[in-house]
Design an enzyme around this catalytic site. Structure first.
Site, PDB file in Angstrom:
ATOM      1  N   SER A  57     -18.849 113.810 151.389  1.00 21.34           N
ATOM      2  CA  SER A  57     -19.648 114.391 150.312  1.00 21.34           C
ATOM      3  C   SER A  57     -21.126 114.143 150.590  1.00 21.34           C
ATOM      4  O   SER A  57     -21.495 113.475 151.563  1.00 21.34           O
ATOM      5  CB  SER A  57     -19.275 113.779 148.948  1.00 21.34           C
ATOM      6  N   SER A 189     -33.451 105.320 152.491  1.00 17.98           N
ATOM      7  CA  SER A 189     -33.697 105.785 151.126  1.00 17.98           C
ATOM      8  C   SER A 189     -35.162 105.598 150.763  1.00 17.98           C
ATOM      9  O   SER A 189     -35.869 104.772 151.365  1.00 17.98           O
ATOM     10  CB  SER A 189     -32.828 104.984 150.146  1.00 17.98           C
ATOM     11  N   TYR A 202     -29.019  97.383 146.164  1.00 16.05           N
ATOM     12  CA  TYR A 202     -29.099  98.627 146.928  1.00 16.05           C
ATOM     13  C   TYR A 202     -30.408  98.697 147.708  1.00 16.05           C
ATOM     14  O   TYR A 202     -30.420  98.994 148.910  1.00 16.05           O
ATOM     15  CB  TYR A 202     -28.981  99.818 145.977  1.00 16.05           C
TER      16      TYR A 202
END
Length: 333
Positions: A57, A189, A202
Protein backbone atom coordinates in the site's frame (compact mmCIF):
# COMPACT_ATOMS: atom_id res chain seq x y z
CA UNK A 1 20.09 58.18 -13.84
CA UNK A 2 16.95 58.09 -11.70
CA UNK A 3 15.03 56.41 -14.51
CA UNK A 4 17.69 53.69 -14.67
CA UNK A 5 17.55 53.09 -10.91
CA UNK A 6 13.76 52.99 -10.95
CA UNK A 7 13.86 50.55 -13.85
CA UNK A 8 16.31 48.28 -12.04
CA UNK A 9 14.21 48.43 -8.89
CA UNK A 10 11.09 47.43 -10.83
CA UNK A 11 12.93 44.56 -12.51
CA UNK A 12 14.17 43.39 -9.11
CA UNK A 13 10.65 43.51 -7.69
CA UNK A 14 9.28 41.57 -10.67
CA UNK A 15 12.09 39.00 -10.38
CA UNK A 16 11.45 38.50 -6.66
CA UNK A 17 7.70 38.24 -7.21
CA UNK A 18 8.20 35.61 -9.92
CA UNK A 19 10.63 33.70 -7.70
CA UNK A 20 8.18 33.68 -4.80
CA UNK A 21 5.38 32.59 -7.15
CA UNK A 22 7.53 29.79 -8.58
CA UNK A 23 8.58 28.54 -5.17
CA UNK A 24 4.97 28.55 -4.03
CA UNK A 25 4.11 26.10 -6.81
CA UNK A 26 6.86 23.58 -6.06
CA UNK A 27 6.14 20.20 -4.49
CA UNK A 28 9.79 19.14 -4.12
CA UNK A 29 13.23 20.66 -3.63
CA UNK A 30 14.88 22.65 -6.42
CA UNK A 31 17.48 19.96 -7.12
CA UNK A 32 14.76 17.40 -7.77
CA UNK A 33 12.82 19.86 -9.95
CA UNK A 34 15.89 20.32 -12.16
CA UNK A 35 16.58 16.60 -12.47
CA UNK A 36 12.93 15.86 -13.21
CA UNK A 37 13.18 18.21 -16.21
CA UNK A 38 16.73 17.61 -17.44
CA UNK A 39 18.03 14.47 -15.74
CA UNK A 40 17.96 10.79 -16.62
CA UNK A 41 14.65 9.33 -17.77
CA UNK A 42 12.89 6.56 -15.88
CA UNK A 43 13.31 4.45 -19.02
CA UNK A 44 16.96 4.13 -18.00
CA UNK A 45 15.79 1.75 -15.26
CA UNK A 46 14.34 -0.73 -17.77
CA UNK A 47 15.51 -4.28 -17.17
CA UNK A 48 16.73 -3.67 -13.64
CA UNK A 49 15.44 -5.68 -10.68
CA UNK A 50 14.04 -3.69 -7.76
CA UNK A 51 12.99 -5.05 -4.36
CA UNK A 52 10.41 -2.87 -2.56
CA UNK A 53 9.61 -3.47 1.12
CA UNK A 54 6.23 -2.23 2.31
CA UNK A 55 4.85 -2.68 -1.20
CA UNK A 56 1.26 -3.58 -0.32
CA UNK A 57 0.00 0.00 0.00
CA UNK A 58 0.93 3.69 0.05
CA UNK A 59 4.22 4.88 -1.40
CA UNK A 60 5.55 1.35 -1.90
CA UNK A 61 2.52 0.33 -3.93
CA UNK A 62 2.58 3.49 -6.04
CA UNK A 63 6.31 3.14 -6.65
CA UNK A 64 5.75 -0.41 -7.88
CA UNK A 65 3.34 0.91 -10.52
CA UNK A 66 5.77 3.64 -11.64
CA UNK A 67 8.62 1.16 -11.99
CA UNK A 68 6.50 -1.51 -13.66
CA UNK A 69 5.36 1.03 -16.25
CA UNK A 70 9.01 1.63 -17.07
CA UNK A 71 9.95 -2.01 -17.49
CA UNK A 72 11.51 -2.68 -14.10
CA UNK A 73 11.28 -6.23 -12.77
CA UNK A 74 9.99 -6.29 -9.20
CA UNK A 75 10.12 -7.99 -5.86
CA UNK A 76 7.15 -6.97 -3.70
CA UNK A 77 7.35 -7.66 0.02
CA UNK A 78 5.15 -6.96 3.01
CA UNK A 79 2.99 -8.78 5.52
CA UNK A 80 -0.33 -8.81 3.66
CA UNK A 81 -0.20 -11.48 0.96
CA UNK A 82 -3.61 -10.64 -0.49
CA UNK A 83 -2.73 -6.98 -1.02
CA UNK A 84 0.65 -7.89 -2.47
CA UNK A 85 -0.99 -10.21 -4.99
CA UNK A 86 -3.39 -7.42 -5.95
CA UNK A 87 -0.47 -5.02 -6.47
CA UNK A 88 1.28 -7.65 -8.60
CA UNK A 89 -1.81 -8.03 -10.77
CA UNK A 90 -2.04 -4.27 -11.33
CA UNK A 91 1.68 -4.06 -12.10
CA UNK A 92 1.19 -6.62 -14.85
CA UNK A 93 -1.60 -4.50 -16.31
CA UNK A 94 0.15 -1.13 -16.01
CA UNK A 95 3.59 -2.31 -17.02
CA UNK A 96 2.67 -5.17 -19.35
CA UNK A 97 5.02 -7.38 -17.34
CA UNK A 98 4.91 -11.15 -17.36
CA UNK A 99 3.92 -12.90 -14.11
CA UNK A 100 7.51 -14.16 -13.77
CA UNK A 101 8.78 -10.56 -13.82
CA UNK A 102 7.24 -9.96 -10.39
CA UNK A 103 8.05 -11.95 -7.26
CA UNK A 104 5.90 -11.65 -4.12
CA UNK A 105 7.49 -12.27 -0.71
CA UNK A 106 5.27 -11.98 2.33
CA UNK A 107 7.19 -11.76 5.59
CA UNK A 108 7.57 -9.54 8.65
CA UNK A 109 10.52 -7.17 8.30
CA UNK A 110 11.18 -7.44 12.05
CA UNK A 111 11.94 -11.15 11.64
CA UNK A 112 15.64 -10.56 11.05
CA UNK A 113 16.49 -14.24 10.82
CA UNK A 114 14.70 -14.67 7.46
CA UNK A 115 16.30 -11.74 5.62
CA UNK A 116 19.13 -13.73 4.08
CA UNK A 117 16.69 -16.45 3.00
CA UNK A 118 14.46 -13.81 1.35
CA UNK A 119 17.42 -12.47 -0.63
CA UNK A 120 18.19 -15.99 -1.83
CA UNK A 121 14.57 -16.29 -2.99
CA UNK A 122 15.06 -13.08 -5.00
CA UNK A 123 18.27 -14.33 -6.58
CA UNK A 124 16.81 -17.73 -7.45
CA UNK A 125 13.85 -16.07 -9.14
CA UNK A 126 15.42 -13.02 -10.85
CA UNK A 127 19.09 -14.10 -10.89
CA UNK A 128 20.13 -10.63 -9.73
CA UNK A 129 19.15 -7.55 -7.71
CA UNK A 130 19.98 -3.94 -8.63
CA UNK A 131 17.92 -1.71 -6.32
CA UNK A 132 16.60 -2.16 -2.78
CA UNK A 133 13.83 0.22 -1.71
CA UNK A 134 13.48 0.34 2.08
CA UNK A 135 9.95 1.60 2.50
CA UNK A 136 8.19 -0.54 5.12
CA UNK A 137 7.21 1.16 8.36
CA UNK A 138 4.58 2.27 10.83
CA UNK A 139 3.78 5.60 12.41
CA UNK A 140 2.99 6.58 15.99
CA UNK A 141 1.17 9.27 17.98
CA UNK A 142 1.61 10.16 21.63
CA UNK A 143 2.96 12.85 23.91
CA UNK A 144 6.68 12.41 24.59
CA UNK A 145 6.28 11.98 28.37
CA UNK A 146 3.73 9.17 28.07
CA UNK A 147 5.62 6.78 25.76
CA UNK A 148 6.79 3.43 27.11
CA UNK A 149 10.30 2.35 26.10
CA UNK A 150 8.75 -0.81 24.63
CA UNK A 151 7.08 1.38 22.00
CA UNK A 152 10.40 3.00 21.08
CA UNK A 153 11.99 -0.43 20.70
CA UNK A 154 9.13 -1.76 18.58
CA UNK A 155 9.23 1.31 16.33
CA UNK A 156 12.97 0.96 15.83
CA UNK A 157 12.68 -2.75 15.07
CA UNK A 158 10.15 -1.99 12.34
CA UNK A 159 11.33 1.36 10.96
CA UNK A 160 15.09 1.09 11.44
CA UNK A 161 16.64 -2.24 12.38
CA UNK A 162 14.56 -4.23 9.89
CA UNK A 163 15.86 -1.99 7.10
CA UNK A 164 19.41 -2.05 8.40
CA UNK A 165 19.36 -5.85 8.58
CA UNK A 166 18.10 -6.31 5.01
CA UNK A 167 20.45 -3.60 3.75
CA UNK A 168 23.47 -5.38 5.24
CA UNK A 169 22.45 -8.69 3.68
CA UNK A 170 21.95 -7.03 0.27
CA UNK A 171 25.11 -4.93 0.60
CA UNK A 172 27.22 -8.05 1.01
CA UNK A 173 25.67 -9.37 -2.21
CA UNK A 174 26.31 -6.08 -4.04
CA UNK A 175 29.96 -6.04 -2.98
CA UNK A 176 30.67 -9.72 -3.59
CA UNK A 177 29.21 -9.54 -7.09
CA UNK A 178 30.41 -6.03 -7.97
CA UNK A 179 26.91 -5.00 -9.09
CA UNK A 180 27.30 -1.97 -11.38
CA UNK A 181 24.99 0.88 -10.41
CA UNK A 182 23.62 -0.90 -7.33
CA UNK A 183 21.48 1.34 -5.17
CA UNK A 184 19.61 1.71 -1.90
CA UNK A 185 16.52 3.94 -1.76
CA UNK A 186 15.27 4.81 1.72
CA UNK A 187 11.87 6.29 2.57
CA UNK A 188 12.39 8.77 5.39
CA UNK A 189 9.95 11.54 6.31
CA UNK A 190 9.42 15.25 6.85
CA UNK A 191 9.54 14.30 10.53
CA UNK A 192 13.27 13.62 10.15
CA UNK A 193 13.87 17.19 8.96
CA UNK A 194 11.54 19.09 11.26
CA UNK A 195 11.18 17.10 14.49
CA UNK A 196 7.45 16.49 14.25
CA UNK A 197 5.78 16.88 17.66
CA UNK A 198 3.68 14.21 19.39
CA UNK A 199 5.31 11.35 17.51
CA UNK A 200 8.72 11.08 19.15
CA UNK A 201 9.26 7.36 18.52
CA UNK A 202 8.40 7.67 14.83
CA UNK A 203 10.40 10.86 14.39
CA UNK A 204 13.46 9.39 16.10
CA UNK A 205 13.28 6.28 13.92
CA UNK A 206 13.38 8.42 10.79
CA UNK A 207 16.31 10.48 12.11
CA UNK A 208 18.12 7.19 12.77
CA UNK A 209 17.71 6.13 9.15
CA UNK A 210 19.66 9.21 8.08
CA UNK A 211 22.48 8.31 10.45
CA UNK A 212 22.77 4.76 9.20
CA UNK A 213 22.40 5.45 5.50
CA UNK A 214 24.41 8.69 5.33
CA UNK A 215 27.22 6.62 6.83
CA UNK A 216 26.64 3.84 4.31
CA UNK A 217 26.73 6.32 1.42
CA UNK A 218 30.15 7.57 2.48
CA UNK A 219 31.45 4.03 2.89
CA UNK A 220 30.35 2.64 -0.47
CA UNK A 221 30.62 5.67 -2.76
CA UNK A 222 33.96 4.48 -4.14
CA UNK A 223 32.37 1.14 -5.04
CA UNK A 224 29.75 2.82 -7.24
CA UNK A 225 26.88 1.96 -4.89
CA UNK A 226 24.33 4.74 -4.45
CA UNK A 227 22.16 5.70 -1.49
CA UNK A 228 19.09 7.90 -1.97
CA UNK A 229 17.07 9.13 1.02
CA UNK A 230 13.62 10.55 0.26
CA UNK A 231 11.84 12.78 2.77
CA UNK A 232 8.17 13.01 1.82
CA UNK A 233 5.60 15.06 3.66
CA UNK A 234 2.00 13.87 4.14
CA UNK A 235 0.80 11.70 1.26
CA UNK A 236 -2.43 9.86 0.53
CA UNK A 237 -1.62 6.52 2.13
CA UNK A 238 -2.77 4.07 4.80
CA UNK A 239 0.08 4.79 7.22
CA UNK A 240 -2.31 6.20 9.85
CA UNK A 241 -4.11 2.88 10.10
CA UNK A 242 -3.09 0.80 13.11
CA UNK A 243 -0.73 3.45 14.52
CA UNK A 244 1.36 2.85 17.61
CA UNK A 245 0.46 5.03 20.58
CA UNK A 246 2.18 5.25 23.98
CA UNK A 247 1.70 1.58 24.98
CA UNK A 248 2.30 -1.64 23.09
CA UNK A 249 -0.96 -3.36 22.30
CA UNK A 250 -2.84 -0.06 22.13
CA UNK A 251 -3.14 1.15 18.53
CA UNK A 252 -5.28 3.73 16.78
CA UNK A 253 -6.93 3.57 13.37
CA UNK A 254 -7.16 7.16 12.21
CA UNK A 255 -8.51 7.39 8.70
CA UNK A 256 -6.88 10.30 6.88
CA UNK A 257 -8.71 12.14 4.12
CA UNK A 258 -7.25 10.52 1.00
CA UNK A 259 -9.89 11.87 -1.38
CA UNK A 260 -9.19 14.23 -4.26
CA UNK A 261 -10.07 17.15 -1.98
CA UNK A 262 -7.37 16.20 0.52
CA UNK A 263 -4.34 18.44 0.99
CA UNK A 264 -2.14 15.38 1.15
CA UNK A 265 0.08 14.84 -1.89
CA UNK A 266 -1.14 12.18 -4.31
CA UNK A 267 0.84 9.02 -3.67
CA UNK A 268 1.49 8.54 -7.39
CA UNK A 269 3.18 11.95 -7.56
CA UNK A 270 5.38 11.18 -4.57
CA UNK A 271 6.35 7.81 -6.06
CA UNK A 272 7.20 9.38 -9.41
CA UNK A 273 9.50 11.93 -7.77
CA UNK A 274 11.17 9.20 -5.71
CA UNK A 275 11.79 7.23 -8.89
CA UNK A 276 13.32 10.30 -10.53
CA UNK A 277 15.60 10.71 -7.51
CA UNK A 278 16.61 7.05 -7.76
CA UNK A 279 17.41 7.00 -11.48
CA UNK A 280 19.50 10.16 -11.03
CA UNK A 281 21.15 8.74 -7.89
CA UNK A 282 20.43 11.85 -5.82
CA UNK A 283 21.64 11.70 -2.21
CA UNK A 284 18.64 13.28 -0.46
CA UNK A 285 15.39 14.73 -1.76
CA UNK A 286 12.50 16.59 -0.16
CA UNK A 287 9.00 15.89 -1.45
CA UNK A 288 6.08 17.95 -0.15
CA UNK A 289 3.88 20.92 -0.92
CA UNK A 290 4.14 24.44 0.44
CA UNK A 291 4.29 25.80 3.07
CA UNK A 292 5.95 22.69 4.52
CA UNK A 293 8.67 22.73 1.86
CA UNK A 294 9.75 26.21 2.96
CA UNK A 295 10.15 24.91 6.51
CA UNK A 296 12.58 22.27 5.21
CA UNK A 297 14.73 25.04 3.75
CA UNK A 298 14.41 27.22 6.83
CA UNK A 299 15.50 24.41 9.15
CA UNK A 300 18.33 23.31 6.84
CA UNK A 301 19.93 26.66 6.05
CA UNK A 302 18.88 28.93 8.93
CA UNK A 303 18.74 26.64 11.97
CA UNK A 304 19.22 29.44 14.50
CA UNK A 305 16.10 31.15 13.16
CA UNK A 306 14.21 27.89 12.71
CA UNK A 307 14.63 26.89 16.35
CA UNK A 308 12.76 30.05 17.30
CA UNK A 309 10.03 29.83 14.69
CA UNK A 310 9.23 26.13 14.30
CA UNK A 311 7.87 25.51 17.83
CA UNK A 312 5.32 28.26 17.23
CA UNK A 313 4.35 27.01 13.79
CA UNK A 314 4.23 23.31 14.64
CA UNK A 315 1.52 23.17 17.27
CA UNK A 316 -0.11 19.80 17.82
CA UNK A 317 -3.39 20.95 16.29
CA UNK A 318 -1.74 22.42 13.19
CA UNK A 319 0.54 19.42 12.62
CA UNK A 320 -2.38 17.01 12.97
CA UNK A 321 -4.25 18.93 10.27
CA UNK A 322 -1.29 18.50 7.90
CA UNK A 323 -0.99 14.82 8.74
CA UNK A 324 -4.66 14.23 8.07
CA UNK A 325 -4.85 16.37 4.95
CA UNK A 326 -7.38 18.84 6.34
CA UNK A 327 -5.50 22.16 6.24
CA UNK A 328 -8.00 23.65 3.85
CA UNK A 329 -5.39 24.79 1.31
CA UNK A 330 -6.67 22.52 -1.43
CA UNK A 331 -9.80 24.54 -1.97
CA UNK A 332 -7.75 27.71 -2.29
CA UNK A 333 -5.53 26.43 -5.09
Amino acid sequence: MWELLIGLALLTIVFLALTVWLLSRLDCDLQLVIYSKFGHSLHDLRGKVCWITGASSGIGEALAYVLATNGVKLVLSGTNRQRLDEVKSRCQTFGQLDPDDILVLDFDITNFDVHNHQLQEVLVHHKKLDILVLNAGRTQRSDFADIDMDVDKAMFDCNVFGHVSIARVVLRYFIANNITGAQFVVTSSAAAKLGAPNSASYTASKYALHGYFDCLRNEVHSRGIGVTIACPGPVQSRIQENMYTNRLGITVNRMADNSSSSDRMETSRCAYLMAIAAVNRLAEVWICDQPLLSLYYLNQYMPALAVRILPRLMSKKRVDRYREGTTGHHSEK
